[in-house]
Write a protein that holds these residues in place. Structure first.
Motif: not given
Length: 604
Positions: A207-229
């Motif tokens: 659901p989230f990708e980033g340059e490092n672990d912190q970037a990925v964790l930030f998205q888990h906390v604050y951002e919405e994933p794109r719809r799977p479809e």
């Protein structure tokens, strides 16, 4: 190096993996003669790691569920503790994906439901997993999931005193927001991780990708994933909604009822019942059928128009739809009544059922029916001789002049020009759009832009390309069938001498069924192309249908046959008149319609 044999009975064969606390080996239990997995604590393990190791054993020892790996034994060798568990060798959970219409999609939903049930059992025992990833949900060779690797398992009353220093609590790509923030965890954290695993399985990406672990964790906390479809248009909306619900930011908003994916599975099975060849995978496999040995002719009905190749019957909510001359025929199965909705030109393509009934006609228009009249249409500019493919909000329509047109919300996205007529509806598989042309090429297109990714020389194609088990099965008018890997772009095998192939193949139970103008039904092994059996049936224009371990065939000579996995005819009806569209298996009956529009209902 660990000892070659543990406790005098477990012979280590090969390493399976290693972590910060322990290493896992494939082994043989020489006393019982079975393969097992052995988890062995590292010799340099610190006291907290040793305690966590025994916590994992205690967690697993209290769990008895078919969806959780089972502990078989516990021991110690040269001061190093180990435990023995069942060996699961089918690969990680995301190997089931990406989501495809057909049996493969059904397997993902079935596996998701089983993992939900396993987590419910886990949580009922007061255990949190805390590190669900695709690699920690392994598959048996039959595709059944097993939750494993409880190295971070949290026993609610037993592990609170353990330090977190130097210990990775979870995997960033699958970590719940509250876990990323270091907050107290509940069972809802595991559900979020499962949602992330399913997102990756359905779409091929986390659901989230980033340059490092912190970037990925930030998205888990604050951002919405794109719809799977948006990443994989084959994902049905109810499935996408279920996954996004698990990925809710607030734990209390995540559904925890084990039936979440059972409901999505039932909705998907209903869709498969309607569109086995009208779907993206076009496998010809139906989820239900009665026992064909008990079939008998129950009734007939006149549909009021010719039903010819390349038409096809589809089912939705107690009604069957098929093109009948210059109109769309609707059959109410409960009332045994037929209605016909007229069009200006002949219906020349199989219907597709989604939020209405879609059909293409010789006048170049693609119509949607809601009720007795068409409320929407697209003008493609050329005669339509193949069915439309609906993926989410997109419509793909193939035309006789070799044009594939793509629309979204009625607006043209792109047009692709093949080198010959398009008689077969396109197939969506492994993220690509495959278009078979009468010029002898199979074109692989980007579904978003229509850009040509590659093309493969095959021979003239009149019938839909079937997809199953990671392979495309390509029927050609010249009588060859190819098994093609769309990712490696390699042909695994080809079978010759079938005769002209006009109708779609059927894929079921590891076999490909094919019949053509030479009058022979053949069953081929899907992985090797080896012939399992052949049977004289008569000239076949219609596609084949498979359900419940049987293949259903209808011929130009008016024969309707049900054939079992050994190649034995278990039911036969004759004198039906020429048939050019596939039989339709339903839970309680099988429908056959002849060229003149006479519908035959064979029931139990």
């Amino acid at each position: 190096m660990p000892p070659v044999r543990l406790a005098g009975r477990y012979r280590l064969e090969a390493p399976l993996g290693s972590g910060g606390m322990a290493e896992v080996y494939r082994a043989v239990d020489e006393r019982l003669g079975r393969k097992v997995a052995v988890k062995l604590l590292h010799p340099q393990a610190l006291p907290p790691d040793r305690e966590r190791f025994f916590l994992e054993v205690r967690a697993l020892s209290r769990l008895f569920h078919p969806g959780i790996v089972q502990v078989l034994d516990l021991g110690e060798e040269e001061g190093r503790p180990f435990f023995v568990m069942e060996l699961v060798e089918g690969g990680p959970f995301d190997r089931l994906g990406p989501f495809e219409e057909g049996p493969e999609g059904e397997r993902i939903l079935e596996a998701a439901a089983k993992v939900m049930e396993a987590l419910a059992h886990l949580h009922a025992q007061g255990i949190l997993h805390r590190d669900l990833t695709p690699k920690n949900i392994l598959l048996t060779p039959e595709g059944h999931p097993k939750v494993m690797d409880f190295g971070l398992a949290y026993l609610l009353r037993e592990s609170r005193h353990l330090t977190r220093t130097g210990y990775t609590l979870g995997t960033p790509h699958y970590m719940a927001p509250e876990q990323a923030k270091g907050l107290p965890l509940s069972p809802k954290a595991d559900l979020y991780s499962l949602g992330a695993v399913l997102y990756r399985t359905l779409t091929g990406r986390p659901p989230f990708e980033g340059e490092n672990d912190q970037a990925v964790l930030f998205q888990h906390v604050y951002e919405e994933p794109r719809r799977p479809e948006a990443l994989n248009p084959a994902v049905p909306k109810p499935v996408a909604e279920a996954v996004l619900a698990l990925l809710a930011k607030h734990p209390e908003e995540r559904p925890d009822h084990p039936g979440l994916f059972r409901s999505a599975l039932q909705a998907f099975q209903a869709l498969r019942l309607a569109t086995p060849r009208g779907g993206a995978g076009r496998s010809g496999h139906y989820p239900f059928a009665p026992d064909p040995r008990r079939l008998a002719l129950k009734a007939t009905l006149d549909l009021g128009g010719e039903v010819a190749w390349p038409g096809e019957m589809v089912y939705a909510e107690g009604r069957v739809y098929v093109g009948a001359g210059r109109g769309l025929a609707e059959v109410d199965l409960l009332r045994h009544e037929a209605r016909r909705y007229p069009l200006k030109e002949e219906v020349t393509a199989p219907p597709v059922v989604r939020d209405g009934v879609y059909v293409g006609a010789w006048d170049g228009r693609f119509y949607r029916f809601r009720g007795a009249a068409s409320d929407w249409s697209l003008a493609t500019g050329a005669e339509i001789t193949a069915g439309g493919l609906l993926l989410g909000e997109r419509v793909y329509v193939a035309s006789r002049d070799g044009t594939l047109s793509a629309y979204q919300r009625g607006e043209l996205l792109f047009r692709f020009r093949a080198g010959g007529h398009l008689s077969a509806t396109p197939t969506f598989y492994r993220g690509l759009l495959f278009v078979g042309s009468e010029d002898g090429w199979l074109y692989a297109l980007d579904p978003d832009t229509g850009a040509l990714r590659y093309r493969v020389r095959t021979g003239p194609i009149h019938a839909p390309v079937a997809a199953h088990g990671g392979l495309l099965f390509i029927p050609t008018w010249t009588g060859e069938v190819y098994a093609f890997d769309p990712l490696s772009r390699e042909t695994l095998w080809n079978a010759e001498g079938v005769g002209e192939i006009w109708g779609g193949l059927a894929v079921d139970g590891g076999r490909v069924y094919v019949a053509g103008w030479d009058g022979v039904l053949r069953a081929l092994e899907a992985r090797t192309g080896e012939e399992v059996f052949s049977l004289e049936v008569g000239k076949v224009t219609a596609g084949l249908s498979a359900a419940g371990g049987h293949v259903y065939v209808a011929t130009e000579e008016g024969r309707f046959l049900a054939v079992d996995a050994r190649g034995q005819v278990v039911f036969e009806a004759t004198g039906l008149g020429p048939v050019q569209v596939p039989p339709l298996p339903l839970p309680q009956e099988v429908l056959v319609v002849n060229l003149s529009g006479r519908l035959y209902r064979f029931g139990v």
